[in-house]
Design a protein around this motif. Structure first.
Motif, PDB file in Angstrom:
ATOM      1  N   MET A   1       0.795  -1.329   0.123  1.00  0.00           N
ATOM      2  CA  MET A   1       0.157  -0.009  -0.065  1.00  0.00           C
ATOM      3  C   MET A   1       0.983   1.390  -0.003  1.00  0.00           C
ATOM      4  O   MET A   1       2.054   1.130   0.538  1.00  0.00           O
ATOM      5  N   SER A   2       0.497   2.530  -0.676  1.00  0.00           N
ATOM      6  CA  SER A   2       1.156   3.623  -0.400  1.00  0.00           C
ATOM      7  C   SER A   2       1.292   4.096   0.931  1.00  0.00           C
ATOM      8  O   SER A   2       0.321   4.025   1.535  1.00  0.00           O
ATOM      9  N   ILE A   3       2.127   4.796   1.320  1.00  0.00           N
ATOM     10  CA  ILE A   3       2.388   5.005   2.789  1.00  0.00           C
ATOM     11  C   ILE A   3       3.374   6.402   2.563  1.00  0.00           C
ATOM     12  O   ILE A   3       4.047   6.613   1.661  1.00  0.00           O
ATOM     13  N   ALA A   4       3.364   7.068   3.512  1.00  0.00           N
ATOM     14  CA  ALA A   4       4.014   8.453   3.726  1.00  0.00           C
ATOM     15  C   ALA A   4       4.784   8.537   5.182  1.00  0.00           C
ATOM     16  O   ALA A   4       4.450   7.856   6.072  1.00  0.00           O
ATOM     17  N   TYR A   5       5.730   9.492   5.079  1.00  0.00           N
ATOM     18  CA  TYR A   5       6.623   9.816   6.293  1.00  0.00           C
ATOM     19  C   TYR A   5       6.589  11.178   6.491  1.00  0.00           C
ATOM     20  O   TYR A   5       7.042  12.134   5.343  1.00  0.00           O
ATOM     21  N   LEU A   6       6.561  11.773   7.718  1.00  0.00           N
ATOM     22  CA  LEU A   6       6.620  13.266   7.984  1.00  0.00           C
ATOM     23  C   LEU A   6       7.210  13.586   9.352  1.00  0.00           C
ATOM     24  O   LEU A   6       6.520  13.427  10.165  1.00  0.00           O
ATOM     25  N   ASN A   7       8.314  13.928   9.197  1.00  0.00           N
ATOM     26  CA  ASN A   7       9.328  14.318  10.597  1.00  0.00           C
ATOM     27  C   ASN A   7       8.709  13.428  11.649  1.00  0.00           C
ATOM     28  O   ASN A   7       8.487  13.949  12.598  1.00  0.00           O
ATOM     29  N   GLY A   8       9.137  12.087  11.473  1.00  0.00           N
ATOM     30  CA  GLY A   8       9.227  11.192  12.639  1.00  0.00           C
ATOM     31  C   GLY A   8       7.752  10.132  12.569  1.00  0.00           C
ATOM     32  O   GLY A   8       7.810   9.384  13.420  1.00  0.00           O
ATOM     33  N   ILE A   9       6.865  10.930  11.979  1.00  0.00           N
ATOM     34  CA  ILE A   9       5.445   9.882  11.794  1.00  0.00           C
ATOM     35  C   ILE A   9       5.243   9.522  10.507  1.00  0.00           C
ATOM     36  O   ILE A   9       5.335  10.155   9.318  1.00  0.00           O
ATOM     37  N   PHE A  10       4.578   8.266  10.512  1.00  0.00           N
ATOM     38  CA  PHE A  10       4.152   7.364   9.417  1.00  0.00           C
ATOM     39  C   PHE A  10       2.697   7.793   9.180  1.00  0.00           C
ATOM     40  O   PHE A  10       1.937   7.524  10.166  1.00  0.00           O
ATOM     41  N   ILE A  11       2.111   8.057   8.007  1.00  0.00           N
ATOM     42  CA  ILE A  11       0.800   8.538   7.669  1.00  0.00           C
ATOM     43  C   ILE A  11       0.375   8.254   6.531  1.00  0.00           C
ATOM     44  O   ILE A  11       1.360   7.765   5.522  1.00  0.00           O
ATOM     45  N   LYS A  12      -0.896   8.188   6.221  1.00  0.00           N
ATOM     46  CA  LYS A  12      -1.563   8.068   4.768  1.00  0.00           C
ATOM     47  C   LYS A  12      -1.126   9.130   3.854  1.00  0.00           C
ATOM     48  O   LYS A  12      -1.203  10.236   4.490  1.00  0.00           O
ATOM     49  N   PRO A  13      -0.729   8.991   2.647  1.00  0.00           N
ATOM     50  CA  PRO A  13      -0.483   9.941   1.551  1.00  0.00           C
ATOM     51  C   PRO A  13      -1.379  11.069   1.446  1.00  0.00           C
ATOM     52  O   PRO A  13      -0.915  12.062   1.353  1.00  0.00           O
ATOM     53  N   ASP A  14      -2.443  10.706   1.965  1.00  0.00           N
ATOM     54  CA  ASP A  14      -3.569  11.913   1.560  1.00  0.00           C
ATOM     55  C   ASP A  14      -3.924  12.433   2.885  1.00  0.00           C
ATOM     56  O   ASP A  14      -4.861  13.099   2.950  1.00  0.00           O
TER      57      ASP A  14
ATOM     58  N   PRO B   1      -4.016  15.208   5.639  1.00  0.00           N
ATOM     59  CA  PRO B   1      -3.401  16.953   5.930  1.00  0.00           C
ATOM     60  C   PRO B   1      -2.159  16.503   6.921  1.00  0.00           C
ATOM     61  O   PRO B   1      -2.382  16.080   8.064  1.00  0.00           O
ATOM     62  N   ALA B   2      -1.112  17.180   6.274  1.00  0.00           N
ATOM     63  CA  ALA B   2      -0.008  17.179   7.034  1.00  0.00           C
ATOM     64  C   ALA B   2       1.053  18.382   7.197  1.00  0.00           C
ATOM     65  O   ALA B   2       1.664  18.652   8.302  1.00  0.00           O
ATOM     66  N   ILE B   3       0.943  19.268   6.226  1.00  0.00           N
ATOM     67  CA  ILE B   3       2.214  20.363   6.119  1.00  0.00           C
ATOM     68  C   ILE B   3       1.088  21.532   6.420  1.00  0.00           C
ATOM     69  O   ILE B   3       0.325  22.023   5.876  1.00  0.00           O
ATOM     70  N   PRO B   4       1.817  22.475   7.443  1.00  0.00           N
ATOM     71  CA  PRO B   4       1.451  23.641   8.126  1.00  0.00           C
ATOM     72  C   PRO B   4       1.583  24.460   6.741  1.00  0.00           C
ATOM     73  O   PRO B   4       2.309  24.569   5.907  1.00  0.00           O
ATOM     74  N   ILE B   5       0.861  25.637   7.034  1.00  0.00           N
ATOM     75  CA  ILE B   5       0.940  26.765   5.761  1.00  0.00           C
ATOM     76  C   ILE B   5       2.237  27.339   5.818  1.00  0.00           C
ATOM     77  O   ILE B   5       2.877  27.658   4.867  1.00  0.00           O
ATOM     78  N   ASP B   6       2.848  27.484   7.059  1.00  0.00           N
ATOM     79  CA  ASP B   6       4.433  28.080   7.245  1.00  0.00           C
ATOM     80  C   ASP B   6       5.421  27.064   6.823  1.00  0.00           C
ATOM     81  O   ASP B   6       6.363  27.125   7.548  1.00  0.00           O
ATOM     82  N   GLU B   7       5.074  26.221   5.815  1.00  0.00           N
ATOM     83  CA  GLU B   7       6.460  25.346   5.561  1.00  0.00           C
ATOM     84  C   GLU B   7       7.181  25.766   4.393  1.00  0.00           C
ATOM     85  O   GLU B   7       6.502  26.388   3.248  1.00  0.00           O
ATOM     86  N   ARG B   8       8.517  26.024   4.375  1.00  0.00           N
ATOM     87  CA  ARG B   8       9.283  26.698   3.480  1.00  0.00           C
ATOM     88  C   ARG B   8       9.274  26.076   2.010  1.00  0.00           C
ATOM     89  O   ARG B   8       9.218  26.774   0.958  1.00  0.00           O
ATOM     90  N   GLY B   9       8.899  24.852   1.988  1.00  0.00           N
ATOM     91  CA  GLY B   9       8.788  24.054   0.698  1.00  0.00           C
ATOM     92  C   GLY B   9       7.559  24.721   0.039  1.00  0.00           C
ATOM     93  O   GLY B   9       7.345  24.862  -1.331  1.00  0.00           O
ATOM     94  N   HIS B  10       6.617  24.676   0.889  1.00  0.00           N
ATOM     95  CA  HIS B  10       5.038  25.226   0.315  1.00  0.00           C
ATOM     96  C   HIS B  10       5.150  26.728  -0.072  1.00  0.00           C
ATOM     97  O   HIS B  10       4.686  27.149  -1.022  1.00  0.00           O
ATOM     98  N   GLN B  11       5.958  27.459   0.863  1.00  0.00           N
ATOM     99  CA  GLN B  11       6.025  28.826   0.647  1.00  0.00           C
ATOM    100  C   GLN B  11       6.997  29.387  -0.453  1.00  0.00           C
ATOM    101  O   GLN B  11       6.566  30.355  -1.219  1.00  0.00           O
ATOM    102  N   PHE B  12       7.987  28.684  -0.511  1.00  0.00           N
ATOM    103  CA  PHE B  12       9.202  29.244  -1.177  1.00  0.00           C
ATOM    104  C   PHE B  12       9.598  28.222  -2.293  1.00  0.00           C
ATOM    105  O   PHE B  12      10.591  28.653  -2.949  1.00  0.00           O
ATOM    106  N   GLY B  13       9.315  26.865  -2.264  1.00  0.00           N
ATOM    107  CA  GLY B  13       9.915  26.049  -3.040  1.00  0.00           C
ATOM    108  C   GLY B  13      11.464  25.555  -2.337  1.00  0.00           C
ATOM    109  O   GLY B  13      12.416  25.402  -3.355  1.00  0.00           O
TER     110      GLY B  13
END
Length: 278
Positions: A1-14, A16-28
């Motif tokens: 199955m598809s799976i994701a990881y974000l900063n120490g936590i394993f989650i489902k890919p869909d 919600p996980a990224i805060p608005i003030d995430e620099r990848g989101h804000q600036f690339g």
């Protein structure tokens, strides 16, 4: 199955996980890698991590994790997925901080996904794909595998709308690479590809192809070539982690490369590549 990881936590890919003030989101403001697992084993994992750390250094992104720590996360993600043939995407950004162009004092943010890879149908490889020429409108530092992919996306979309698999980019009258691939032409049984520079990405599959060519005693020459040379080649093909080795047999819909069929050298390279990955 598809799976994701974000900063120490394993989650489902869909999930919600990224805060608005995430620099990848804000600036690339970050980098990424994609690596493939065949039959449960990673293909050229160390080379992918070499490039990841090179990209991090180039944008002055300080990673708290070393390569062994990243490997442990990758392997755990793969094990949790239960899949054996999959793609792992790694995205590392400068972190989560209030919007400000200056570097923040915060931990980097690491996200990964594990998803089944999309295998190219055998008939598509047997028939070959179409390409189109497109101006290379990207920045000067394409050797960095950064999140800033808007020019690539626009060129890829233009190719798609013309019924083409890939847009082959041209800068100052010379072919550089594809939007997400390295480009090769074959002339008189010799493979030619653009030399490594700041203007192209050092492809991991490119490394494999060069080694295979040397093993098969096929001359492999790194030099610049023009779009006209490309169109007059005996064969054209592109490589990437997800495409592997894909022949390009026509341009702009009706301009054939030689007889409009995949050539013997691309086929030989792919046959050996498949044996290696199997």
């Amino acid at each position: 199955m598809s799976i994701a990881y974000l900063n120490g936590i394993f989650i489902k890919p869909d999930e919600p996980a990224i805060p608005i003030d995430e620099r990848g989101h804000q600036f690339g403001d970050g980098i990424y890698e994609v690596m493939r697992f065949y039959n449960g084993k990673p293909f050229m994992l160390d080379e992918h991590l070499d490039r990841l750390f090179q990209s991090a250094s180039a944008i002055r992104l300080k990673l708290q994790q070393d390569r062994e720590a990243l490997k442990q996360i990758i392997y755990e993600l793969v094990n949790r997925s239960g899949m054996t043939n999959l793609d792992v995407y790694i995205q590392i950004t400068r972190g989560i901080a209030s919007r400000n162009h200056l570097f923040p004092d915060c931990p980097v943010s690491i996200a990964m996904t594990a998803k089944p890879f999309r295998e190219i149908p055998a008939e598509a490889r047997e028939e070959g794909a179409s390409g189109m020429l497109h101006p290379d409108e990207r920045w000067e530092n394409c050797y960095i595998k950064s999140l800033n992919l808007l020019p690539n996306i626009l060129a890829k979309q233009a190719a798609y709308e013309q019924g083409c698999l890939e847009a082959i980019l041209v800068r100052n009258g010379q072919v550089t690479e594809g939007t997400s691939s390295n480009v090769y032409m074959v002339k008189q049984s010799t493979i030619f590809t653009t030399p490594l520079s700041k203007h192209i990405l050092s492809g991991i599959t490119r490394i494999a192809v060069k080694a295979i060519a040397e093993d098969l005693a096929i001359p492999f020459v790194e030099r610049y070539f023009t779009p006209d040379e490309l169109l007059q080649a005996d064969e054209v093909f592109v490589t990437s982690t997800t495409l592997e080795i894909m022949p390009i047999v026509r341009f702009d819909g009706d301009r054939q490369i030689l007889d409009g069929k995949p050539g013997p050298i691309a086929n030989a390279l792919y046959d050996r590549f498949k044996r290696i990955t199997e």
